[in-house]
Scaffold this motif. Structure first.
Motif, PDB file in Angstrom:
ATOM      1  N   GLN A   1      45.416  44.290  33.283  1.00  0.00           N
ATOM      2  CA  GLN A   1      45.049  42.931  33.658  1.00  0.00           C
ATOM      3  C   GLN A   1      45.240  42.003  32.471  1.00  0.00           C
TER       4      GLN A   1
ATOM      5  N   LYS B   1      44.079  41.171  22.898  1.00  0.00           N
ATOM      6  CA  LYS B   1      44.287  42.474  22.262  1.00  0.00           C
ATOM      7  C   LYS B   1      45.738  42.925  22.387  1.00  0.00           C
TER       8      LYS B   1
ATOM      9  N   ASP C   1      31.604  34.608  34.805  1.00  0.00           N
ATOM     10  CA  ASP C   1      32.230  35.779  35.418  1.00  0.00           C
ATOM     11  C   ASP C   1      32.844  36.659  34.320  1.00  0.00           C
ATOM     12  N   ASP C   2      32.448  37.932  34.281  1.00  0.00           N
ATOM     13  CA  ASP C   2      32.961  38.853  33.258  1.00  0.00           C
ATOM     14  C   ASP C   2      34.441  39.155  33.435  1.00  0.00           C
ATOM     15  N   LEU C   3      34.976  38.980  34.638  1.00  0.00           N
ATOM     16  CA  LEU C   3      36.382  39.274  34.880  1.00  0.00           C
ATOM     17  C   LEU C   3      37.275  38.422  33.983  1.00  0.00           C
ATOM     18  N   TYR C   4      36.994  37.143  33.887  1.00  0.00           N
ATOM     19  CA  TYR C   4      37.842  36.256  33.094  1.00  0.00           C
ATOM     20  C   TYR C   4      37.680  36.521  31.603  1.00  0.00           C
ATOM     21  N   LEU C   5      36.438  36.762  31.161  1.00  0.00           N
ATOM     22  CA  LEU C   5      36.218  37.048  29.741  1.00  0.00           C
ATOM     23  C   LEU C   5      36.921  38.332  29.331  1.00  0.00           C
ATOM     24  N   ASN C   6      36.794  39.379  30.135  1.00  0.00           N
ATOM     25  CA  ASN C   6      37.466  40.641  29.822  1.00  0.00           C
ATOM     26  C   ASN C   6      38.986  40.498  29.859  1.00  0.00           C
ATOM     27  N   THR C   7      39.471  39.668  30.777  1.00  0.00           N
ATOM     28  CA  THR C   7      40.921  39.459  30.861  1.00  0.00           C
ATOM     29  C   THR C   7      41.435  38.705  29.648  1.00  0.00           C
ATOM     30  N   TYR C   8      40.690  37.682  29.210  1.00  0.00           N
ATOM     31  CA  TYR C   8      41.072  36.968  27.991  1.00  0.00           C
ATOM     32  C   TYR C   8      41.112  37.915  26.798  1.00  0.00           C
ATOM     33  N   LEU C   9      40.069  38.718  26.648  1.00  0.00           N
ATOM     34  CA  LEU C   9      40.007  39.637  25.506  1.00  0.00           C
ATOM     35  C   LEU C   9      41.127  40.668  25.571  1.00  0.00           C
ATOM     36  N   ASN C  10      41.412  41.192  26.767  1.00  0.00           N
ATOM     37  CA  ASN C  10      42.487  42.171  26.904  1.00  0.00           C
ATOM     38  C   ASN C  10      43.847  41.547  26.620  1.00  0.00           C
TER      39      ASN C  10
END
Length: 317
Positions: free
Chosen positions: A269, A105, A93-102
């Motif tokens: 997020q 950051k 799921d891209d939601l979790y990967l993007n949330t981790y990266l955000n």
């Protein structure tokens, strides 16, 4: 002749507390090592194992809402059921990967900002006089006397469209209409930097306070400029304080929930908000536990690698 019998008096028995203290003195090294390990075992390893067990379970309509890992059949046979679907779901799921990266950051950027602002403050406190130094330290510690939530709500009043900052800028004629600051990523940065700034300043101050001022004087006598002395002498010697302060800011900022929720308003997020949603709103404990395990690995593994190479470098030097 009768043999002269000499009666030997039995030594009086020591009190119980003295005997305990003597035994503790004999095994003081074992006691000193055992207490921290027992503390870590009880308050870190045990909760971690519980969360890891939940992450390897499946969602179920029950209380608690997950399947059991160990079950006994009617024949007395123990069965162990372990599934890795939760971790697979997170990776797909891209939601979790993007949330981790955000989250990484925001936490890295906030840590750098705290270092850039906190280092001069700590240096100024160390170089201040005996009267000003305790006053400045008191100002750094003073926010801890106020509730964390109250301070965040105060920033909401400052950054709102009709808040103090916009009203002052409008009255001064700097802007014609309110600037959108609240419920943005900018507000989250402001809240994290403000909240965790003391955790950067205090380790830096403790490290700088131990530095020998004669080293800077010796460098100046040898013709070194102030800038060169700072980068060649002061900065390397304060590296332990920098590392300690960065870790104290980076680790809690990565899993922060309150600041993104209140100052970000759901528009920013971060992984702490995802954890709350999975645990509370979705009641999906296995996925939430898997998210927490991955977050812990992202924080612990780099720290372990860093400490390994740091210890190896200190041994070589």
């Amino acid at each position: 002749m009768r043999e002269a019998r000499t009666q030997i008096a039995k030594p009086t028995q020591r009190p119980l507390h003295q005997r305990i203290m003597r035994r503790l003195q004999k095994h003081w090294q074992l006691v000193i090592v055992t207490i921290p390990f027992a503390w870590l075992l009880l308050f870190f390893l045990a909760p971690f194992l519980i969360v890891a067990k939940i992450s390897l379970a499946e969602l179920a309509i029950a209380s608690p809402p997950f399947t059991k890992m160990i079950e006994w059949t009617d024949n007395g046979i123990m069965t162990i059921r372990v599934v890795f679907d939760n971790f697979t779901y997170i990776l797909e799921d891209d939601l979790y990967l993007n949330t981790y990266l955000n989250s990484l950051k925001i936490s890295v950027t906030s840590t750098i900002l705290c270092l850039l602002f906190g280092y001069p403050v700590a240096y100024a406190i160390v170089r201040s006089g005996p009267v000003a130094k305790p006053i400045l330290l008191f100002c750094i510690i003073l926010p801890f006397w106020t509730s964390f939530l109250l301070r965040v709500y105060a920033w909401m009043g400052l950054l709102a469209d009709q808040g103090t900052i916009n009203n002052v800028l409008l009255a001064m004629g700097v802007i014609d209409e309110p600037i959108r600051m609240l419920y943005t990523e900018f507000a989250v940065y402001i809240g994290i930097v403000y909240t965790y700034m003391p955790f950067m300043i205090l380790p830096l101050y403790a490290n700088m306070e131990k530095l020998d001022g004669s080293l800077n004087e010796a460098a100046a006598d040898l013709g070194s400029r102030a800038t060169n002395t700072f980068f060649k002498v002061t900065l390397p010697l304060t590296m332990p304080g920098i590392v300690a302060g960065c870790l104290l800011v980076f680790i809690p900022a990565t899993g922060e929930y309150v600041i993104p929720d209140l100052l970000g308003g759901g528009n920013v997020q971060m992984i702490g908000r995802v954890l709350y949603n999975e645990f509370s709103r979705n009641s999906d404990w296995p996925v939430a536990a898997a998210v927490a395990i991955v977050l812990l690995l992202l924080l612990v593994i780099p720290m372990m690698v860093f400490q390994y190479y740091q210890g190896k470098a200190s041994e070589e030097s």
